[in-house]
Design a protein around this motif. Structure first.
Motif, PDB file in Angstrom:
ATOM      1  N   GLU A 149      15.585   5.923   0.014  1.00  0.00           N
ATOM      2  CA  GLU A 149      15.412   4.483  -0.118  1.00  0.00           C
ATOM      3  C   GLU A 149      13.912   4.185  -0.193  1.00  0.00           C
ATOM      4  O   GLU A 149      13.090   5.013   0.187  1.00  0.00           O
ATOM      5  CB  GLU A 149      16.020   3.782   1.100  1.00  0.00           C
ATOM      6  CG  GLU A 149      17.512   4.043   1.254  1.00  0.00           C
ATOM      7  CD  GLU A 149      18.021   3.627   2.633  1.00  0.00           C
ATOM      8  OE1 GLU A 149      17.309   2.905   3.356  1.00  0.00           O
ATOM      9  OE2 GLU A 149      19.139   4.045   2.977  1.00  0.00           O
ATOM     10  N   HIS A 150      13.583   2.977  -0.613  1.00  0.00           N
ATOM     11  CA  HIS A 150      12.178   2.622  -0.799  1.00  0.00           C
ATOM     12  C   HIS A 150      11.367   2.882   0.466  1.00  0.00           C
ATOM     13  O   HIS A 150      10.272   3.442   0.425  1.00  0.00           O
ATOM     14  CB  HIS A 150      12.038   1.160  -1.226  1.00  0.00           C
ATOM     15  CG  HIS A 150      10.658   0.812  -1.692  1.00  0.00           C
ATOM     16  ND1 HIS A 150       9.616   0.580  -0.828  1.00  0.00           N
ATOM     17  CD2 HIS A 150      10.138   0.709  -2.936  1.00  0.00           C
ATOM     18  CE1 HIS A 150       8.520   0.330  -1.509  1.00  0.00           C
ATOM     19  NE2 HIS A 150       8.809   0.395  -2.792  1.00  0.00           N
ATOM     20  N   ARG A 151      11.930   2.473   1.627  1.00  0.00           N
ATOM     21  CA  ARG A 151      11.191   2.645   2.887  1.00  0.00           C
ATOM     22  C   ARG A 151      10.882   4.120   3.151  1.00  0.00           C
ATOM     23  O   ARG A 151       9.852   4.468   3.725  1.00  0.00           O
ATOM     24  CB  ARG A 151      11.986   2.038   4.046  1.00  0.00           C
ATOM     25  CG  ARG A 151      13.305   2.728   4.302  1.00  0.00           C
ATOM     26  CD  ARG A 151      14.234   1.960   5.252  1.00  0.00           C
ATOM     27  NE  ARG A 151      15.508   2.639   5.336  1.00  0.00           N
ATOM     28  CZ  ARG A 151      15.942   3.307   6.398  1.00  0.00           C
ATOM     29  NH1 ARG A 151      15.213   3.328   7.496  1.00  0.00           N
ATOM     30  NH2 ARG A 151      17.106   3.915   6.387  1.00  0.00           N
ATOM     31  N   SER A 155       9.933  -3.257   2.479  1.00  0.00           N
ATOM     32  CA  SER A 155       9.134  -2.088   2.114  1.00  0.00           C
ATOM     33  C   SER A 155       8.514  -2.287   0.734  1.00  0.00           C
ATOM     34  O   SER A 155       7.341  -1.986   0.510  1.00  0.00           O
ATOM     35  CB  SER A 155      10.017  -0.837   2.142  1.00  0.00           C
ATOM     36  OG  SER A 155       9.309   0.297   1.715  1.00  0.00           O
ATOM     37  N   ASN A 166      14.449  -2.395   3.021  1.00  0.00           N
ATOM     38  CA  ASN A 166      13.880  -1.846   1.786  1.00  0.00           C
ATOM     39  C   ASN A 166      13.185  -2.917   0.949  1.00  0.00           C
ATOM     40  O   ASN A 166      12.177  -2.633   0.295  1.00  0.00           O
ATOM     41  CB  ASN A 166      14.964  -1.124   0.990  1.00  0.00           C
ATOM     42  CG  ASN A 166      15.261   0.246   1.573  1.00  0.00           C
ATOM     43  OD1 ASN A 166      14.348   1.054   1.746  1.00  0.00           O
ATOM     44  ND2 ASN A 166      16.503   0.490   1.940  1.00  0.00           N
TER      45      ASN A 166
END
Lengths: 556, 556
Positions: free
Chosen positions: B395-397, A352, A349
Motif C-alpha cells: 500500500e502507499h503507506r 500517505s 493510504n
C-alpha cells in the motif's frame, strides 16, 4: 422468596454479539413476572450483510407482547449500542426511563428526535440513591468506561442482589469521572451477590487493563514533537480522551479546534451536565483558518473510517476550510473495530499520498480500551464473590470463555445467548425457556424484519445485477409490440458484441411468438418462461444469472 | 550504454496496494523500449466496493497497445496476486511465459483454463541459469516465501543489474524449498546492483522475521494435547505449513486427511513437481469417516473465512461427511487478511456454539509471515548495496515508509505508484511519465472497466433498492391501461400501510392523466416526471430514494 415466584433473565440483544444490548430481568410467577429492561441499543450495518440499512436493533417483539408487565427502562451509559434504539422503540414500550445525568441528557434527546416526550427520562443520582420499579430496587454505581458516567446497576430483588456491570473497566484514574472504588464495590458485595451479569468484551485480553491517565504523557510528547498541523481522532463520546488530546495541544502552544458534529455535541453535553470541567479553550473552524498550521491542533470525528465524518473528508481533500499537507501529523487515538479495517486503511493510504505522517493504533501508546481485561474481570469476580456469573456483552466465543473462567473459580455460570430465558432463583442458572431472538432493521424511516427478504433481494441485485423485461398482450392475449428489456448493474454487451438488452428482447419476442396460447394466457407460466429466456441469454453472453423482474401488461 | 537509450520501470499493478502485481521493465530509445513483464496477478473483490465481481486485475491497456515491444513474461511465484490474471490476459499479450517448475505447472494450468496453449510456458532452472528476452538476461534466484519455489529475478540490462525480489523472506530453514543463502546473494551483489525492486509488505513490522521451521514444535505440542478431532486450516499454497501440520498429526498418531479442492491440488502439484517430498501418508474423506475422532486430523481450506471453503462449511454443519463437535479443536494456522475479519469471526463464533476450541491467529505461535520484516529488509539492502531501491508490493503507506528507510541509509529511492514510469538510467530514479492506471473486473465471463458504472449501479441498488415502473401509451400518445410498478429490495408497505407499489401506480396514473400532451410525447420528460413521482412516494412512505427504472412502451 414466596411460593413459586422466580427471578428471570432474558437477553434480547448483546448476548452473542457486541452490539444492540437489551437485557430483561423479571420477578414473579412464571409468565406473570414484573419486568425491567436494561439498555436498548443498536448495531451498525455493513455492506456484506445489511446494505443500505441505517441501524440494526434487537427484535423486542416478546417485550412488546408483555409490555403491560414492564415497569421501567434503565440505561447504563450513552454509547449507541446501549441507548441507540431508545427513541425508536419507546412508543411501543412507554415505560419510564431512568439514567444518570449525562446519559439522561442523551436519552432525552433520543426520545425527542423520534417524537416522544423527553420528560419520560428521569435522572437518578449515583449509588446509594435507588429507584423502585415493581419488585426491583435499582441503583447506579459509577464505573469507568470510555464515556462519562457509565454505571453498573445494583438490582435488588426478592431473590437477592444482582450486579449488572454494564460496560466497565477498573480504572483508578479515568481522567474524567469517578475512579474505580474497590471499597465501594466491597461494600456492595458485603450483603452477598446472587448474580453478577458481566461485560465479556475483553475476556481474551490476557494482560491487566491500563488506565486512561497513562496516555497523557505519551500524547503530550507526540504533539510536542510534531512539525506541521496536528490532527487527532477518537470516538467523540470518549470525552476523557478528547480532553487529554486538547490538553496536549494546549501544552504544545497550539490552538485547539474540534471538528465534526458529534465531537462538538458531546463536549457540549458533557460540559453542560457538569461531567466535564476545565476543558481547554477551543476555537471555531473559521478562526482556525487564520492560525499557522504549526500552531494548530484539530480533534476530529471519524476514527472508524466513516465515509462522511471529518477524518474521511480530510483524507479526500478540504473539510470546513482545512486541508492537510506534507509534514502534518494525524493520530488515530482509537482502535479499529473489526470490519472497519479496509475503510481505515483507505484513509491512512490517502494521508500517505498527501505526505501526512500517520500514527495508527498499533503502538498501544495512544489508546487504551474501555473494557476490563481477563485479569480485571477475575479481580471483579473475586471482589463480588457472586453465586452466579452470567456473561453478557460479547460474541459467543467471549461468553463461552468468560463462563469457563468463572466456573474454574467455582462460580456457577452458563452461556445464555439472545432469546435464552434463565431462571436465577436457585443456586445455579437454569434454562427456563426460549424466545425467538431476532434483528429489526431501520431502513429509511421503516422498521423491517431481518428475515423479510428485502435485504436478501438487495444483496442479490448487488451480486448478480438486475434485468427488467416488459411485455404487453392485447385483448386476445396476443403479444402487442416488442418486449422491452432494461438492464442495471450488468455489462451492456457480452461475448457476441450485440447489446444484451437487444438480444433479450429478440429472444423474448421469439419465445412469445412460439408460445402456445395456454402459456400466453397464464401469467405464471409466461413469466417463468421469459425469466428462463433472460437467464439463457445472460449466461451465454456474460456468464451471469441476474435477478429478473418480468412485467406483463394485459390490455384485456 | 549507447546514446539516448534508457532503462524504464512501470508498475501497472501492485504499487500502492497488496494485490494484482504487474511490473514492466524496458530498455531502448524512449517510446521504443523493448519490454518484459514481471508477474500478472489478481486482487480479490469485496462487497463494499466490488459486489458480484469475480476477480480484479490491473488495467494493462498500455501494455496491450505496446504489445509488439513485449518480449517475455516472467512469473516469480504461484500466488494468485502474481499469477491469477495470466490466463485472462495472455490472449492479448501472446508473449512467452517463463517460470520455475512448480510455478510453471500452475501457470500452464492458468493458460489451459482460459483456452490458451499451456506450452507457452517454459520452465527455467534456478540461478545461475538465465533466459534471454530482448535486451534483458533474466535468472531466477530461489527465495523463501509462503509458497514453494518463490524466486527473485536477477535482470541484467545494458544499464546494469536489477534485482527484483518478488515476495520473499530471509528464512534459513523454510521446511520446504531452498533456505536463504547469504553467500549466493553476496555473489549476485558482487558485480554491483543498480536497482533493487523490493517487497514492502512487512515494512511496518519492527522485529526480525521468524523461520517457518520455528512452528513445528508449537504445532506438534498443540496437536499432541488435543482430545477430540483436530482440524487445522492454512493457505493451501503454503505447502511447507501443510507439511508441518500433517507431520504433527502423524506424530500424534492421527490419520491425516486433506479437505478442500485447493488443498488436494496444491499438495499434488508440489509432489509431482518434486518440490514436496516425504509428505506423511493421507487418507480420503471417505476413509476418515471410519476413524475415531481422537485419531483424526483434518487439514482444510478456508483460512480467510471464504463462504464456500471447507472451514466455513464445517462451521455451518457437515462437510463431506465430517462434522465438528464438543471437544474438537480448530487451529487457524494463518493470519486474517484485513477485510476478512468479520467472516473469520463469524466462523469462530459458530465453532464456539458447537463447543469447538478454536486457536486463532493472535498467539503468534502457529503462524509466521512469508514476507521480510523491516530489519530483514534493511539487511537485504545492506547485502545488495543497490544504487537505487524502488519499493513495490505494498500500500502507499508501506512504499512511502520503505523509501524513507532506504533514503535514511543513503540509497536513492522514490515512491512510484501504479502508472508512474521511472527512468532508472542515471544515478537516481527520475519520473519519466505517467500511464493512466486502472482496474479491470472479471464479472462472470466478461471483463469490465472499473469506471464503466456497472458496479456503481449494483452498489446503488444494494443501498437504495430498485423500483421499476412500466407505462403504455397508445397510437395517439394517450395512456393505455394503468401504470405498473414492481419494487425490489424495499419494504412492501410504508407509513400509510398501503402497498408502495399500489401508491406509485396510483400517483403515476394521476401524473399521466394530468400531464400535458407535450410531456406525454416526450420520452425524456415523461421519464423524469415519473421518476420524480416514484421518489416522492417512497420518500414519504419509507424515507428512501430508490433507483428507478421507467419503461415507456408506445404502441404508435
Amino acid at each position: 422468596m414466596s411460593g413459586n415466584e422466580r427471578l428471570i433473565y432474558l437477553p434480547l440483544g448483546g448476548a452473542g454479539e457486541v452490539g444492540m444490548n437489551a437485557y430483561v430481568y423479571g420477578w414473579g410467577k412464571p409468565g406473570k413476572e414484573r419486568l425491567i429492561l436494561v439498555d436498548l441499543g443498536v448495531t451498525f450495518p455493513d455492506m456484506d450483510t445489511t446494505p443500505g440499512v441505517d441501524l440494526i436493533m434487537a427484535d423486542i417483539a416478546w417485550l412488546v407482547e408483555n409490555v403491560d408487565r414492564l415497569d421501567a427502562i434503565f440505561i447504563t451509559h450513552g454509547h449507541e449500542d446501549h441507548i441507540g434504539a431508545l427513541g425508536l422503540f419507546w412508543p411501543e414500550l412507554k415505560a419510564p426511563v431512568h439514567a444518570r445525568r449525562f446519559t439522561g441528557h442523551l436519552a432525552a434527546r433520543k426520545l425527542e428526535e423520534r417524537g416522544s416526550d423527553p420528560a419520560q427520562v428521569s435522572v437518578v443520582g449515583a449509588w446509594p440513591e435507588t429507584v423502585e420499579a415493581g419488585p426491583f430496587r435499582v441503583g447506579f454505581v459509577p464505573v469507568s468506561h470510555s464515556i462519562p458516567e457509565s454505571s453498573a446497576l445494583v438490582i435488588d430483588t426478592p431473590a437477592g442482589r444482582i450486579v449488572h456491570t454494564g460496560d466497565l473497566k477498573l480504572d483508578g484514574a479515568p481522567v474524567v469521572g469517578e475512579p474505580f472504588d474497590p471499597e465501594l464495590w466491597h461494600e456492595i458485595a458485603g450483603s452477598g451477590v446472587k448474580v453478577l451479569t458481566c461485560d465479556s468484551t475483553n475476556i481474551f485480553v490476557e494482560r491487566p487493563g491500563r488506565s486512561e491517565s497513562t496516555l497523557g504523557p505519551n500524547i503530550r510528547e507526540l504533539v510536542a514533537g510534531a512539525r506541521g498541523m496536528f490532527v487527532a481522532t477518537t470516538f467523540a463520546s470518549n470525552v476523557a480522551r478528547v480532553k487529554t488530546l486538547a490538553e496536549a495541544g494546549r501544552d504544545a502552544g497550539r490552538s485547539v479546534c474540534l471538528m465534526g458534529r458529534a465531537m462538538l455535541r458531546m463536549v457540549q453535553a458533557a460540559t453542560e451536565t457538569g461531567v466535564l470541567t476545565d476543558f481547554p479553550p477551543v476555537i471555531t473552524h473559521e478562526e482556525a483558518e487564520d492560525v499557522p498550521r504549526q500552531n494548530l491542533m484539530l480533534i476530529v470525528t471519524g476514527s472508524q473510517g466513516e465515509r462522511r465524518a471529518a477524518t474521511a473528508q480530510l483524507s479526500r481533500g478540504k473539510y470546513l476550510g482545512m486541508e492537510l499537507a506534507e509534514g502534518d501529523s494525524f493520530l488515530f487515538s482509537s482502535k479499529t473495530i473489526p470490519g472497519n479495517e479496509r475503510s481505515v486503511l483507505r484513509i491512512v493510504n490517502a494521508f500517505s499520498e498527501l505526505g501526512v505522517d500517520v500514527v495508527d493504533d498499533r503502538s498501544d501508546l495512544y489508546h487504551v480500551s474501555g473494557h476490563a481485561n481477563r485479569p480485571d474481570l477475575e479481580a471483579l469476580h473475586e471482589l463480588m464473590k457472586p453465586q452466579m456469573m452470567i456473561p453478557m456483552h460479547g460474541e459467543h466465543r467471549m461468553l463461552r470463555r468468560h463462563a469457563e473462567v468463572a466456573e474454574a473459580k467455582g462460580i456457577a455460570s452458563c452461556v445464555a445467548v439472545n432469546g435464552t430465558m434463565l431462571d436465577l432463583t436457585g443456586d445455579r442458572p437454569e434454562v427456563a425457556g426460549h424466545v425467538e431472538p431476532g434483528r429489526v432493521y431501520l431502513d429509511g424511516t421503516m422498521k423491517i424484519g431481518a428475515l423479510d427478504g428485502v435485504i436478501r433481494d438487495r444483496i442479490r441485485m448487488a451480486l448478480n445485477g438486475h434485468v427488467m423485461l416488459s411485455v404487453i398482450l392485447d385483448e386476445e392475449d396476443e403479444p402487442l409490440g416488442d418486449p422491452w428489456a432494461e438492464i442495471m448493474g450488468l455489462a451492456e454487451t457480452g461475448s457476441s458484441g450485440t447489446p444484451i438488452a437487444e438480444l433479450i428482447e429478440a429472444e423474448a419476442g421469439q419465445f412469445m411468438a412460439r408460445a402456445a396460447g395456454k402459456i400466453l394466457v397464464d401469467d405464471e407460466k409466461l413469466e417463468s418462461g421469459l425469466r428462463r429466456v433472460v437467464r439463457q441469454v445472460t449466461v451465454e453472453e456474460i456468464g451471469k444469472k441476474p435477478e429478473v423482474t418480468v412485467v406483463i401488461s394485459r390490455l384485456g
